[in-house]
Design an enzyme around this catalytic site. Structure first.
Site, PDB file in Angstrom:
ATOM      1  N   VAL A   1     -13.187  -4.789   3.198  1.00 29.50           N
ATOM      2  CA  VAL A   1     -12.428  -3.193   3.272  1.00 29.50           C
ATOM      3  C   VAL A   1     -11.383  -3.443   4.410  1.00 29.50           C
ATOM      4  O   VAL A   1     -11.011  -4.132   5.755  1.00 29.50           O
ATOM      5  CB  VAL A   1     -13.691  -2.556   3.654  1.00 29.50           C
ATOM      6  CG1 VAL A   1     -13.344  -1.055   3.871  1.00 29.50           C
ATOM      7  CG2 VAL A   1     -14.536  -2.212   2.539  1.00 29.50           C
ATOM      8  N   GLY A   2     -10.155  -2.646   3.650  1.00 30.97           N
ATOM      9  CA  GLY A   2      -8.966  -3.092   5.171  1.00 30.97           C
ATOM     10  C   GLY A   2      -9.310  -1.578   5.829  1.00 30.97           C
ATOM     11  O   GLY A   2      -9.671  -0.423   5.365  1.00 30.97           O
ATOM     12  N   ASP A   3      -7.617  -1.394   6.050  1.00 31.87           N
ATOM     13  CA  ASP A   3      -7.909  -0.047   6.608  1.00 31.87           C
ATOM     14  C   ASP A   3      -7.941   1.296   5.758  1.00 31.87           C
ATOM     15  O   ASP A   3      -7.951   2.279   6.441  1.00 31.87           O
ATOM     16  CB  ASP A   3      -6.273  -0.093   7.497  1.00 31.87           C
ATOM     17  CG  ASP A   3      -5.009  -0.464   6.915  1.00 31.87           C
ATOM     18  OD1 ASP A   3      -4.621  -1.294   5.915  1.00 31.87           O
ATOM     19  OD2 ASP A   3      -4.041   0.491   7.186  1.00 31.87           O
TER      20      ASP A   3
ATOM     21  N   GLY B   1       0.549  -2.774   5.451  1.00 31.65           N
ATOM     22  CA  GLY B   1       0.147  -4.038   6.175  1.00 31.65           C
ATOM     23  C   GLY B   1      -1.061  -4.423   6.811  1.00 31.65           C
ATOM     24  O   GLY B   1      -1.614  -4.201   5.775  1.00 31.65           O
TER      25      GLY B   1
ATOM     26  N   GLY C   1      -4.094  -5.330   7.224  1.00 33.52           N
ATOM     27  CA  GLY C   1      -5.300  -3.745   7.977  1.00 33.52           C
ATOM     28  C   GLY C   1      -6.238  -3.610   8.913  1.00 33.52           C
ATOM     29  O   GLY C   1      -6.226  -3.057   9.802  1.00 33.52           O
TER      30      GLY C   1
ATOM     31  N   THR D   1       0.704  -0.810   0.105  1.00 27.62           N
ATOM     32  CA  THR D   1      -0.200  -0.107   0.598  1.00 27.62           C
ATOM     33  C   THR D   1       1.127   0.720   0.132  1.00 27.62           C
ATOM     34  O   THR D   1       1.862   1.354   0.531  1.00 27.62           O
ATOM     35  CB  THR D   1      -1.225   0.244   1.229  1.00 27.62           C
ATOM     36  OG1 THR D   1      -1.389  -0.392   0.634  1.00 27.62           O
ATOM     37  CG2 THR D   1      -1.986   1.145   1.270  1.00 27.62           C
TER      38      THR D   1
END
Ligand code: SD4
Length: 337
Positions: A219-221, A242, A244, A190
Site C-alpha cells: 500500500v502506498g501513500d 511519487g 509513496g 497518481t
C-alpha cells in the site's frame, strides 16, 4: 543524521531552487473564489471534470470526487484506475482517499476490480464508522454499497507485466520518470486533486494504481491520510505523488499543511517538506521522485519536487483555456534517473 558535507550539499541544492523566479513554481496570489489544482498533465482533464461541479456552485468534495473519477475511468493511463499496471503477481490493486476540510475522510487500499475506488473511499467516509478499508474487505464493502465488480486489468497492462517478468527487476523510480520530458504521457502518475469551493471549503482526493510491479499487498501513500493527502479548512490542503514510501515515512501531506499553519506559503511548505525527505534519506532521494502540491485557504497554490519533471494544472473562474501546465520547482535540476 546528515554529515556536514551532505548538509552543505543539500542546502546548496535547495538554495539554488529557491532562487528560481516564483512564477516558475506557479505561485498564485489570487484572493479567493473557487479553484481546483491537480497533479501531472492529466490534471487538466481532472480539473475540467471538477470545474463542472465548482463552476455550478457545487461543493469542493463533489468536485474532487468528480475529478478523480474522471482520471479513474475516462483516462487510460498506466498509473491510475482501470488501465493501471498490476503488481508483481499480475494483480491490479487500487488505492484512493478523499478528505474534506472538516477532517472527514475515507480511503480504500489494495482494492480489486472496482472501477471507482475514490467513490468507495467516499462511501467509507459517509456510510461506515471507519476511515480505511483494505483488500477483500474493501471490495466486499463496495459490493454491499452497490458498486459493481468489473475485471479491470487491460491487455496492454497484462502485456507490460509479461514483459516486465522477463527481468523482474523492480525499480520504483521508473514509474515516475520513465521519460525525461515533463508532461510526456509516459511520466504522469497518481492523481492528487485539491479544490476550494465558492464557500471557501476545501477538499482533496488521491487515486492511483500505485507503483507498478509492487509486492502484492503493498500500500502506498495515496490512501494514507496525512501521507498522500491532508486537508484542513483552517489552513489548506496538500497531496503527493511519487514513491509513496517516502511520503509515509515523513507523514508528508500532513507536514506540508502544518508548515502552512505556521505561516509558510504553499510553495515554501512543499519545498521544506522535500528538504525533510532529502535530510532523512539523502542517498535514496537521488533515486526516487517525490512531489508535493498544496493550496492554502486563500487559494494560493505551490508545488515542489525532488526531481525535475513534476507538473500540475490549475483551473478557476479565469476565462479559459485552462490547459497550461505549471512546472514545479525541484531540488535536483536534472533528472538523475
Ligand atoms: C504510490 N504515490 O503508490 C503512489 C504512486 C505515485 O508517482 O504517485 N507514483 O506510492
Amino acid at each position: 543524521m546528515q554529515n556536514r558535507r551532505e548538509f552543505l550539499r543539500n542546502s546548496a541544492l535547495l538554495a539554488g531552487a529557491a532562487a528560481l523566479p516564483s512564477a516558475a513554481f506557479g505561485a498564485n496570489k489570487a484572493g479567493g473564489g473557487a479553484r481546483v489544482v491537480s497533479t501531472w498533465d492529466f490534471g487538466i482533464g481532472a480539473n475540467a471534470a471538477a470545474w463542472k461541479v465548482l463552476g455550478a456552485g457545487g461543493s469542493a468534495l463533489d468536485a474532487v470526487e468528480a475529478g478523480a473519477r474522471w482520471a479513474e475511468s475516462d483516462l487510460c493511463n498506466s498509473t491510475v484506475g482501470h488501465c493501471g499496471n498490476p503488481d508483481r503477481d499480475g494483480v491490479l490493486t487500487l488505492d484512493a482517499s478523499i478528505m474534506d476540510g472538516d477532517g472527514r475522510c475515507g480511503a480504500v487500499a489494495a482494492i480489486e476490480d472496482i472501477l471507482h475506488p475514490v467513490s468507495v473511499a467516499r462511501a467509507v467516509m459517509e456510510k461506515s464508522p471507519h476511515v480505511l478499508l483494505v483488500g477483500a474487505g474493501a471490495q466486499q464493502f463496495a459490493l454491499e454499497q452497490g458498486f459493481e465488480k468489473t475485471p479491470l486489468l487491460t491487455d496492454t497492462a497484462k502485456q507490460a507485466w509479461e514483459e516486465w517478468k522477463k527481468t523482474s527487476q523492480y525499480a520504483p523510480q521508473i514509474n515516475v520518470e520513465r521519460s525525461k520530458i515533463p508532461g510526456n504521457k509516459e511520466n504522469h502518475d497518481t492523481l492528487g486533486i485539491l479544490a476550494m469551493d465558492a464557500n471557501g471549503n476545501l477538499a482533496g482526493a488521491c487515486t492511483t494504481s500505485g507503483m507498478a510491479w509492487k509486492l502484492h499487498g503493498r500500500v502506498g501513500d495515496s490512501p494514507i491520510v496525512g501521507a498522500g493527502l491532508y486537508v484542513d479548512n483552517e489552513v489548506g490542503g496538500a497531496t503527493a505523488s511519487g514513491v509513496g514510501e517516502e511520503m509515509i515515512r515523513n507523514a508528508a501531506s500532513f507536514l506540508v499543511v502544518e508548515l502552512m499553519r505556521q505561516g509558510r506559503t504553499p510553495l515554501d511548505a512543499c519545498r521544506e517538506a522535500i528538504a525533510r525527505v532529502v535530510h532523512k534519506r539523502p542517498q535514496a532521494s537521488k533515486e526516487v521522485q517525490v512531489c508535493f502540491l498544496a493550496m492554502n485557504k486563500r487559494g494560493e497554490v505551490g508545488g515542489f519536487a525532488l526531481h525535475k519533471g513534476f507538473v500540475y494544472a490549475m483551473q478557476d473562474a479565469t476565462p479559459g483555456p485552462h490547459d497550461k501546465l505549471i512546472d514545479a520547482g525541484s531540488v535536483y535540476s536534472t533528472t538523475q534517473i
